[in-house]
Design an enzyme around this catalytic site. Structure first.
Site, short mmCIF file in Angstrom:
data_model
loop_
_atom_site.label_atom_id
_atom_site.label_comp_id
_atom_site.label_asym_id
_atom_site.label_seq_id
_atom_site.Cartn_x
_atom_site.Cartn_y
_atom_site.Cartn_z
N LYS A 62 -12.14 2.52 -13.85
CA LYS A 62 -12.54 1.15 -13.53
C LYS A 62 -12.98 0.44 -14.82
CE LYS A 62 -11.84 0.91 -9.13
NZ LYS A 62 -10.83 -0.03 -8.59
N GLY A 81 -24.32 13.69 -11.51
CA GLY A 81 -24.08 12.30 -11.94
C GLY A 81 -24.81 11.28 -11.09
N LEU A 140 -21.74 7.76 1.88
CA LEU A 140 -22.83 8.03 2.82
C LEU A 140 -22.59 7.50 4.22
CD1 LEU A 140 -25.75 9.08 3.33
CD2 LEU A 140 -26.54 6.78 2.73
N ARG A 143 -29.48 2.55 -3.05
CA ARG A 143 -28.26 1.84 -3.42
C ARG A 143 -28.27 0.44 -2.81
NH1 ARG A 143 -28.31 5.66 -6.10
NH2 ARG A 143 -26.65 7.15 -6.63
N TYR A 157 -18.14 -4.18 -7.34
CA TYR A 157 -18.67 -3.91 -6.00
C TYR A 157 -19.87 -2.98 -6.10
CZ TYR A 157 -13.78 -4.88 -4.53
OH TYR A 157 -12.52 -5.40 -4.32
N ASP A 213 0.86 -1.18 0.00
CA ASP A 213 0.00 0.00 0.00
C ASP A 213 0.90 1.23 0.00
OD1 ASP A 213 -3.26 0.28 1.20
OD2 ASP A 213 -2.01 2.07 0.89
N ASN A 214 0.42 2.33 -0.56
CA ASN A 214 1.23 3.57 -0.52
C ASN A 214 0.70 4.55 0.52
OD1 ASN A 214 -1.12 4.56 -1.61
ND2 ASN A 214 -0.15 5.55 -3.39
N ASP A 244 4.31 2.04 -3.92
CA ASP A 244 3.37 2.72 -4.80
C ASP A 244 3.36 1.97 -6.13
OD1 ASP A 244 2.57 6.17 -5.37
OD2 ASP A 244 2.12 4.45 -6.65
N SER A 298 -16.24 -1.87 -10.09
CA SER A 298 -17.30 -1.13 -9.40
C SER A 298 -18.58 -1.10 -10.21
CB SER A 298 -16.82 0.31 -9.16
OG SER A 298 -17.90 1.13 -8.77
N TYR A 344 -13.15 8.55 -12.17
CA TYR A 344 -12.97 7.35 -11.34
C TYR A 344 -13.66 6.16 -12.00
CZ TYR A 344 -14.43 3.86 -7.97
OH TYR A 344 -14.71 2.66 -7.36
C1 WQD Z 1 -24.79 6.68 -1.69
C2 WQD Z 1 -26.11 7.45 -1.69
C3 WQD Z 1 -25.90 9.68 -2.55
C4 WQD Z 1 -23.32 11.04 0.74
C5 WQD Z 1 -19.83 5.57 -4.98
C6 WQD Z 1 -19.07 5.14 -6.20
C7 WQD Z 1 -18.91 3.65 -6.19
C8 WQD Z 1 -18.20 3.25 -4.94
C9 WQD Z 1 -19.08 3.65 -3.75
C10 WQD Z 1 -15.93 3.49 -4.27
C11 WQD Z 1 -26.33 8.28 -2.96
C12 WQD Z 1 -26.28 9.72 -1.08
C13 WQD Z 1 -24.10 10.30 -0.12
C14 WQD Z 1 -23.91 12.10 1.49
C15 WQD Z 1 -26.03 11.60 0.50
N1 WQD Z 1 -16.94 3.89 -4.93
N2 WQD Z 1 -25.43 10.57 -0.23
N3 WQD Z 1 -25.25 12.34 1.33
O1 WQD Z 1 -22.34 7.30 -5.06
O2 WQD Z 1 -23.58 5.10 -4.70
O3 WQD Z 1 -21.13 5.06 -5.07
O4 WQD Z 1 -19.24 5.08 -3.79
O5 WQD Z 1 -15.79 2.54 -3.59
O6 WQD Z 1 -18.11 3.26 -7.30
O7 WQD Z 1 -19.81 5.50 -7.36
O8 WQD Z 1 -22.02 5.93 -2.94
O9 WQD Z 1 -22.01 6.49 -0.55
O10 WQD Z 1 -21.37 8.29 -2.23
O11 WQD Z 1 -23.76 7.59 -2.04
O12 WQD Z 1 -27.25 11.83 0.38
O13 WQD Z 1 -23.23 12.82 2.29
O14 WQD Z 1 -26.10 8.39 -0.61
O15 WQD Z 1 -26.62 10.68 -3.28
O16 WQD Z 1 -27.72 8.27 -3.26
P1 WQD Z 1 -22.36 5.92 -4.50
P2 WQD Z 1 -22.22 7.12 -1.89
#
Ligand code: WQD
Length: 349
Positions: A160, A303, A207, A238, A184, A31-32, A64, A130, A156
């Site tokens: 992937k 997005g 989140l 999600r 994932y 890991d870096n 790295d 992902s 990002y």
């Molecule tokens: C989940 C939901 C947000 C934060 C991303 C990447 C995916 C993977 C996981 C890396 C969404 C909402 C979020 C907040 C919120 N990447 N949200 N308030 O976007 O589904 O996936 O992370 O491992 O490749 O695309 O995950 O946890 O950012 O968001 O309301 O403070 O929570 O809009 O609906 P996401 P997330």
């Protein structure tokens, strides 16, 4: 099997190494420390915890993947049977601000690893992909047959998708390799011991680490990114999966290679098939923590799509793997980690 794990010190790396050790694999981690914390001796704090839990040593080196000569020293020092490639920059928003960092690290780093794996005859390669590669899902639930690469809204996700393409082309040219792409969905939670968990540097992008830091009082309020989506309560849905289930998905991929002998190139969704909304996730952590978690309405993130959740049948049928934990388990274990480590790893070492 001796497995080289990149991104070893991170949330997914540490949990995956724990399950590999429990399953009898031997592991070397690199890991870096771009998104994890070393102790004063330069060791990965998360992996020291994994050794405490398993009672097993974890050879580790700070490397790295962009430094090809350092990386080659790792291959010279040990004979590996497989690589699990987790190392990547993974902040969706940051990737739009720093695309070159993401393309160099995630793509050139992966190319270095694949080329050295070829040079040293390591022909079993598991790649951390992902759900983002699907872009906005055309239909739900998402199966592995769904189209990929269109509508990806951030560098990002593009990296992937591109590394998946690189590995797919490489697999066609090298049919004797076993290449497993694991897509994932949303990993959350922590090992039940509470000794390891998600500890992102800075303010969490995702989140659930954000919600749990609000619950423990490190952050003031959860901002809900929009409540006008086409979902039951208007907030984003999600497919959240317990990190231990996700980690075991990697073990299942290597187990299958050992059992079958040769699998070629394969793709699997790692998800539960069950979607939950932002409001449902906040309520679930309130239930697990006994805390009232303040929220406020924010604007939708560029997005962001309404709903993303998978059809997990292919992994169940072919990988002999199925998520075992539910939402209450995810939140119980997340809260246990958060209360045992209110300020993550750093504060304790
Ligand atoms: C989940 C939901 C947000 C934060 C991303 C990447 C995916 C993977 C996981 C890396 C969404 C909402 C979020 C907040 C919120 N990447 N949200 N308030 O976007 O589904 O996936 O992370 O491992 O490749 O695309 O995950 O946890 O950012 O968001 O309301 O403070 O929570 O809009 O609906 P996401 P997330």
């Amino acid at each position: 099997m001796h497995v080289l794990v990149t991104g070893a010190a991170g949330f997914i790396g540490s949990h995956t190494i724990l399950e590999l050790l429990n399953a009898g694999y031997t592991v070397t981690g690199i890991d870096n420390f771009s998104n994890s914390i070393p102790d004063k001796d330069g060791q990965a704090i998360s992996l020291k915890r994994v050794s405490e839990i398993t009672g097993k040593p974890i050879p580790f080196k700070k490397v790295d993947i962009l430094n090809e000569s350092d990386l080659e020293e790792v291959y010279k020092a040990e004979k590996f049977d497989a690589v699990i490639h987790l190392a990547a920059l993974k902040a969706v928003g940051e990737s739009s601000a720093k695309p070159l960092d993401y393309y160099f690290n995630n793509i050139t780093g992966s190319l270095n690893l694949i080329r050295l794996s070829q040079k040293y005859g390591v022909k079993n390669f598991v790649f951390s992909s992902s759900a983002t590669v699907y872009g906005p899902p055309a239909t739900l639930p998402i199966t592995e047959a769904a189209s990929v690469g269109t509508g990806i809204t951030n560098p990002y996700g593009q990296t992937k998708y591109m590394v998946e393409q690189i590995l797919t082309d490489f697999a066609h040219a090298n049919p004797d390799w076993n290449i497993v792409l694991l897509r994932y969905f949303n990993p959350v939670g922590a090992h039940p011991s509470g000794k390891i968990g998600e500890d992102p540097k800075g303010v969490p992008n995702n989140l659930m680490p954000f919600v749990s830091q609000v619950a423990i009082g490190r952050l003031p309020v959860v901002k809900i990114f929009g409540n006008k989506f086409d979902t039951p309560d208007g907030t984003g849905v999600r497919d959240y999966i317990h990190i231990v289930d996700l980690a075991k998905g990697h073990v299942a991929a290597l187990d299958r290679i050992q059992k079958v002998g040769h699998v070629g190139r394969e793709v699997f969704n790692l998800g539960t098939g069950q979607g939950y909304s932002v409001l449902e996730m906040v309520a679930a952590l309130e239930k697990a923590s006994g805390k009232k978690i303040p929220t406020e309405l924010g604007v939708p993130r560029l997005g962001d799509v309404a709903s993303v959740y998978c059809d997990p049948a292919k992994a169940a049928n072919e990988l002999n793997w199925k998520a075992q934990y539910g939402l209450d388990d995810m939140c119980r274990d997340l809260w246990n980690w958060q209360t045992q480590n209110p300020n993550g790893f750093a504060a304790q070492e």
